[in-house]
Design an enzyme around this catalytic site. Structure first.
Site, PDB file in Angstrom:
ATOM      1  N   ARG A  38      -9.441 -28.321 -79.173  1.00  0.00           N
ATOM      2  CA  ARG A  38      -9.750 -28.921 -77.863  1.00  0.00           C
ATOM      3  C   ARG A  38     -11.252 -28.897 -77.560  1.00  0.00           C
ATOM      4  NH1 ARG A  38      -7.116 -29.811 -72.676  1.00  0.00           N
ATOM      5  NH2 ARG A  38      -8.325 -29.001 -70.935  1.00  0.00           N
ATOM      6  N   ILE A  64     -10.346 -34.532 -68.845  1.00  0.00           N
ATOM      7  CA  ILE A  64      -9.388 -34.134 -69.868  1.00  0.00           C
ATOM      8  C   ILE A  64      -8.387 -33.243 -69.128  1.00  0.00           C
ATOM      9  CG2 ILE A  64     -10.928 -32.240 -70.590  1.00  0.00           C
ATOM     10  CD1 ILE A  64      -9.696 -32.313 -73.365  1.00  0.00           C
ATOM     11  N   SER A  65      -7.089 -33.514 -69.316  1.00  0.00           N
ATOM     12  CA  SER A  65      -6.077 -32.793 -68.544  1.00  0.00           C
ATOM     13  C   SER A  65      -6.039 -31.302 -68.902  1.00  0.00           C
ATOM     14  CB  SER A  65      -4.698 -33.393 -68.799  1.00  0.00           C
ATOM     15  OG  SER A  65      -4.695 -34.777 -68.541  1.00  0.00           O
ATOM     16  N   GLN A  66      -5.516 -30.528 -67.960  1.00  0.00           N
ATOM     17  CA  GLN A  66      -5.283 -29.091 -68.151  1.00  0.00           C
ATOM     18  C   GLN A  66      -4.363 -28.905 -69.383  1.00  0.00           C
ATOM     19  OE1 GLN A  66      -2.486 -27.831 -65.248  1.00  0.00           O
ATOM     20  NE2 GLN A  66      -3.128 -25.698 -65.262  1.00  0.00           N
ATOM     21  N   PRO A  67      -4.619 -27.884 -70.209  1.00  0.00           N
ATOM     22  CA  PRO A  67      -3.786 -27.669 -71.406  1.00  0.00           C
ATOM     23  C   PRO A  67      -2.288 -27.654 -71.088  1.00  0.00           C
ATOM     24  CG  PRO A  67      -5.668 -26.189 -71.458  1.00  0.00           C
ATOM     25  CD  PRO A  67      -5.716 -26.884 -70.128  1.00  0.00           C
TER      26      PRO A  67
END
Ligand code: SAH
Length: 217
Positions: A38, A64-67
């Site tokens: 990531r 970028i979205s949260q994991p």
């Protein structure tokens, strides 16, 4: 410690502390989250925050979205390994890489050219050969390669865009945040006998899907 080893440890910790305790149980999804770097997808100056429990800015007003959200949406697709998937909202390319680890062929559409170009370069450098990118309004889907076994929309939409419902294969799943501009509900639609069965997963917050079948601006 060498840098890559350090990030590998960060990924393990991310899976242990952010994903498993919140109920992500699909081992193949957890494995992909442990594998995909990531930190390569976030801007240089945020590299040390890459594995934090939050979304991060990637430029052009996008994120970028949260994991956890990446893992959850991926798990909702229920991938087995040979599916053809469409992603709307390439952004950094991270979600596409996760999908590429878990299925056959990925088509991903992004409306901001600069983001698509950067994502394409990173994915190529990492050796992903099963991802095709294009710059377009993804609310129209990508008719050429349809139907898709899975469609994932990583931007919030007022409704389910009709072309996406059409481009979903029988038995396929469409995962999409639906609702207002500032908060949405994560919805999973499964096509059964040509009809969409709807399941709501949880509340979420995404940047808007801007396009003909999304928001105007
Ligand atoms: N999946 C991304 C997160 C993307 S954020 C990742 O893993 O990093 C949402 C993205 O959707 C933004 O990059 C935004 O530019 C894009 N987007 C918004 N509306 C769109 C549209 N109509 N078609 C394609 N992309 C769109």
């Amino acid at each position: 410690m060498d840098k890559e080893k350090h990030f590998e440890e960060e990924r393990r910790r991310m899976v242990q502390t952010q994903l498993i305790p919140r109920g992500i149980a699909d081992e193949s999804v957890l494995e992909a989250m442990r594998k995909v770097p990531r930190h390569r997808f976030v801007p240089e100056d945020l590299i040390e925050s890459a594995y934090d429990d939050c979304p991060l800015p990637i430029g052009e007003g996008q994120t970028i979205s949260q994991p956890y959200m990446v893992a959850l949406m991926t798990e909702c697709l229920g991938l087995k390994g040979d599916e053809k998937n469409l992603e709307v909202g390439t952004g950094s390319g991270y979600q596409a890489a996760i999908l590429a680890e878990l299925s056959g062929q990925i088509y991903t559409v992004e409306r901001v050219e600069k983001l698509s170009k950067r994502a394409g370069e990173i994915l190529k450098a990492l050796g992903y050969i099963n991802i095709q990118l294009k710059v377009e309004d993804g609310s129209e889907g990508w008719a050429e390669f349809s139907p898709y076994d899975g469609i994932i929309v990583t931007a919030g939409s007022p409704d389910v865009p009709e072309p996406l419902a059409e481009q979903l294969s029988e038995g396929g799943r469409l995962v999409i945040p639906v609702g207002g501009c500032y908060s949405q509900e994560l919805v999973v639609l499964e096509k059964k006998n040509g009809k969409l069965e709807r399941r709501e997963v949880c509340g979420c917050v995404f940047v808007p899907l801007v396009g003909r079948h999304g928001w105007e601006k």
